[in-house]
Design a protein around this motif. Structure first.
Motif, mmCIF file in Angstrom:
data_model
loop_
_atom_site.group_PDB
_atom_site.id
_atom_site.type_symbol
_atom_site.label_atom_id
_atom_site.label_comp_id
_atom_site.label_asym_id
_atom_site.label_seq_id
_atom_site.Cartn_x
_atom_site.Cartn_y
_atom_site.Cartn_z
ATOM 1 N N ALA A 1 -3.780 12.487 -8.823
ATOM 2 C CA ALA A 1 -2.917 11.289 -8.704
ATOM 3 C C ALA A 1 -1.405 11.839 -7.730
ATOM 4 O O ALA A 1 -1.189 12.721 -7.750
ATOM 5 C CB ALA A 1 -2.789 10.872 -9.687
ATOM 6 N N CYS A 2 -1.748 10.712 -6.632
ATOM 7 C CA CYS A 2 -0.699 10.500 -5.514
ATOM 8 C C CYS A 2 1.242 11.042 -6.910
ATOM 9 O O CYS A 2 1.158 9.738 -7.378
ATOM 10 C CB CYS A 2 -0.508 9.438 -5.265
ATOM 11 S SG CYS A 2 0.733 9.495 -3.546
ATOM 12 N N LYS A 3 1.854 11.799 -6.134
ATOM 13 C CA LYS A 3 2.877 11.329 -6.788
ATOM 14 C C LYS A 3 3.793 10.832 -6.622
ATOM 15 O O LYS A 3 4.510 9.377 -7.384
ATOM 16 C CB LYS A 3 3.215 12.340 -6.799
ATOM 17 C CG LYS A 3 3.038 14.059 -6.783
ATOM 18 C CD LYS A 3 4.026 14.924 -6.210
ATOM 19 C CE LYS A 3 3.464 16.425 -6.507
ATOM 20 N NZ LYS A 3 3.377 17.124 -7.590
ATOM 21 N N THR A 4 3.435 9.913 -5.346
ATOM 22 C CA THR A 4 4.276 8.634 -4.986
ATOM 23 C C THR A 4 4.619 7.254 -6.091
ATOM 24 O O THR A 4 5.240 6.790 -6.002
ATOM 25 C CB THR A 4 4.060 8.301 -3.670
ATOM 26 O OG1 THR A 4 4.507 9.521 -2.809
ATOM 27 C CG2 THR A 4 5.412 7.608 -2.975
ATOM 28 N N CYS A 5 2.709 7.223 -6.360
ATOM 29 C CA CYS A 5 2.656 5.888 -6.966
ATOM 30 C C CYS A 5 2.127 6.298 -7.754
ATOM 31 O O CYS A 5 1.938 5.456 -8.502
ATOM 32 C CB CYS A 5 1.692 4.856 -5.995
ATOM 33 S SG CYS A 5 -0.145 5.973 -5.503
ATOM 34 N N GLY A 6 1.397 6.942 -8.279
ATOM 35 C CA GLY A 6 1.528 7.798 -10.021
ATOM 36 C C GLY A 6 0.146 7.642 -9.904
ATOM 37 O O GLY A 6 -0.251 7.055 -11.195
ATOM 38 N N VAL B 1 0.558 -1.203 -0.133
ATOM 39 C CA VAL B 1 -0.026 -0.008 -0.015
ATOM 40 C C VAL B 1 1.262 1.124 -0.023
ATOM 41 O O VAL B 1 1.679 0.991 1.095
ATOM 42 C CB VAL B 1 -1.002 -0.122 1.040
ATOM 43 C CG1 VAL B 1 -1.474 1.579 1.126
ATOM 44 C CG2 VAL B 1 -1.520 -1.261 1.585
ATOM 45 N N CYS B 2 1.007 2.325 -0.809
ATOM 46 C CA CYS B 2 1.358 3.036 -1.197
ATOM 47 C C CYS B 2 1.206 4.528 0.314
ATOM 48 O O CYS B 2 -0.052 4.242 1.051
ATOM 49 C CB CYS B 2 0.900 4.102 -1.967
ATOM 50 S SG CYS B 2 1.758 6.201 -2.236
ATOM 51 N N GLU B 3 1.726 4.384 0.972
ATOM 52 C CA GLU B 3 2.067 5.638 2.526
ATOM 53 C C GLU B 3 1.912 6.693 2.462
ATOM 54 O O GLU B 3 0.569 7.639 2.709
ATOM 55 C CB GLU B 3 3.039 5.262 2.945
ATOM 56 C CG GLU B 3 3.279 3.935 3.590
ATOM 57 C CD GLU B 3 4.922 3.772 3.756
ATOM 58 O OE1 GLU B 3 5.560 4.745 4.224
ATOM 59 O OE2 GLU B 3 5.443 2.553 4.930
ATOM 60 N N THR B 4 1.614 7.291 1.092
ATOM 61 C CA THR B 4 1.992 8.686 0.698
ATOM 62 C C THR B 4 -0.309 8.435 0.665
ATOM 63 O O THR B 4 -0.580 9.816 1.381
ATOM 64 C CB THR B 4 1.864 9.257 -0.471
ATOM 65 O OG1 THR B 4 3.905 8.669 -0.092
ATOM 66 C CG2 THR B 4 1.754 10.536 -0.787
ATOM 67 N N CYS B 5 -0.469 8.419 -0.131
ATOM 68 C CA CYS B 5 -1.993 7.767 -0.702
ATOM 69 C C CYS B 5 -2.951 6.951 0.422
ATOM 70 O O CYS B 5 -3.969 6.862 0.127
ATOM 71 C CB CYS B 5 -2.778 8.188 -2.118
ATOM 72 S SG CYS B 5 -1.970 6.667 -2.788
ATOM 73 N N HIS B 6 -2.497 5.802 0.867
ATOM 74 C CA HIS B 6 -2.684 4.906 1.750
ATOM 75 C C HIS B 6 -3.867 4.661 0.855
ATOM 76 O O HIS B 6 -5.037 3.751 1.234
ATOM 77 C CB HIS B 6 -4.059 5.558 2.687
ATOM 78 C CG HIS B 6 -3.139 6.602 4.021
ATOM 79 N ND1 HIS B 6 -2.445 6.068 4.333
ATOM 80 C CD2 HIS B 6 -2.965 8.119 3.968
ATOM 81 C CE1 HIS B 6 -1.951 6.745 5.188
ATOM 82 N NE2 HIS B 6 -2.006 8.142 4.605
HETATM 83 ZN ZN LIG Z 1 -0.215 7.226 -3.965
#
Ligand SMILES: [Zn+2]
Ligand SMILES: [Zn+2]
Length: 384
Positions: free
Chosen positions: A218-223, A168-173
């Motif tokens: 869109a979350c930058k971390t996970c695109g 799971v992407c931590e930035t956007c959960h």
């Molecule tokens: Zn994300």
């Protein structure tokens, strides 16, 4: 912009002609990430490839266009296709998500109408993101091979294992989006736009927001994926008794699910290395123990290795080579209930070397004392 190309759209996306809309979307997302111009600055080939991918996706993701493409081998907008006209919003011709010139207001990732990678995904996947929310999908399971030695299999062990999984992407959960959703400027939040076909006017779902009325950044971390590939080291408990070909399940260590759905499981396909003394068949162990002629003849108590250490085994008098003795419950524990198998001890009589004259004399004497012919039944048994 040419809407026909020589390249086969299915081939381009690497999907079969029977691919579902979901397969096509997944294939495009993957390839788009790879070839996006922002990730390949100055690479003309990547840019060209990206354009082709967009075109292929544009056609194959639309049931009507796809049907036409399947039928005629190309798609052209000039042929009326009923309810689907040119895309509204971006003014990007027949490619719905030409990423040049988008300027959606307020999105935290967007910088002044730039055509960034993130923008593409917040635009393109904006609406889909909302749909994915309804489509929360359980994460897939993962399978790894694990080679362990005999003792780890017999006694159980905790092994450190490095795995790569989607987490799971931590930035956007895991949502794939950040910030508050913006009202879609194309449809003003209604989710529908009007289209004209001749004199008719239709309300169709807004292509920009996918009919949700909202644009998400869109979350930058996970695109926008909501998940990230991550390599981690985990401790895996190997239960005592596991055998080659056995599968050890590690719950929740498969890929993360989307939108909060549960993760899949990790399966370890176990391969147990052979042991030089203990030969394992199921939960039984087969061993070979050498004894001397006198031990075999007179009987003896010998120390035999077991997986518990030493065991004293009584060799009965008159034991022949090849005789097998059984040690009850000295085998491997059953992986489920701990019930142990047996250990089989095959006796191997080792004859003395005739280098010493006394040995030769004793053997000659033995021949006279016990003149039994061990082969007396051999020919009648063989029937020759
Ligand atoms: Zn994300
Ligand atoms: Zn909209």
């Amino acid at each position: 912009m040419a809407s026909t190309t020589k390249t086969d759209y299915y081939e381009l996306l690497g999907v079969s002609r029977k691919a579902t809309a979901k397969d096509i979307r997944a294939a495009f997302r993957k390839l788009a990430r790879k070839y996006h111009p922002d990730l390949n600055p100055g690479d003309k080939a990547a840019e060209e490839k990206f354009k082709q991918l967009q075109e292929a996706y544009d056609v194959l993701s639309d049931a009507k266009k796809r049907q036409m493409y399947d039928q005629y081998g190309f798609y052209s907008e000039n042929v009326p296709t009923g309810d689907h006209g040119p895309s509204a919003g971006g003014g990007a011709g027949n490619v719905n998500f030409d990423f040049s010139g988008f300027d959606f207001g307020g999105g935290s990732g967007a910088t002044g109408g730039g055509s960034s990678f993130r923008d593409l995904f917040s635009q393109f996947f904006g609406g889909r993101g909302a749909r994915v929310e309804e489509e929360a999908e359980e994460g897939g399971s993962l399978e790894y091979q694990l080679e362990i030695d005999f003792w780890d299999a017999v006694r159980g062990a905790v092994k450190k294992l490095q795995i790569t999984r989607l987490d799971v992407c931590e930035t956007c959960h895991g949502t794939g989006a950040v910030g508050t959703p913006q009202v879609c400027p194309t449809c003003n939040g209604s989710g529908t736009i009007q289209q004209a076909a001749g004199k008719m006017r239709f309300n169709v779902p807004c292509t920009r927001c996918g009919g949700t009325g909202k644009l998400r950044t869109a979350c930058k971390t996970c695109g926008g994926e909501g998940r990230m590939r991550r390599t981690e080291t985990i401790d895996v408990r190997i239960p005592a008794g596991v055998a080659s070909g056995g599968r050890v399940r590690v719950p929740g260590k498969g890929n993360a699910g989307t939108m909060g759905a549960p993760a899949g499981d990790l399966y370890l396909l176990v391969e147990v290395k052979p042991h030089p003394f203990f030969e394992r068949r199921g939960n039984d162990l087969y061993t070979k123990v050498p004894v001397t002629v006198s031990e075999a003849t007179l009987g003896a108590k010998v120390d035999v290795p077991t997986i518990d250490g030493r065991s004293i085994v009584r060799i009965p008098p008159g034991t022949n080579s090849g005789r097998t003795l059984r040690l009850r419950e000295k085998g491997v524990p059953n992986v489920r209930n701990g019930t142990r198998g047996d250990q089989y001890v095959e006796i191997q009589v080792v004859v003395p070397q005739p280098t010493d004259e006394r040995v030769r004399n004793i053997m000659k004497e033995l021949e006279e004392v016990a003149p039994d012919d061990p082969r007396k039944d051999l020919f009648s048994k063989a029937g020759v």
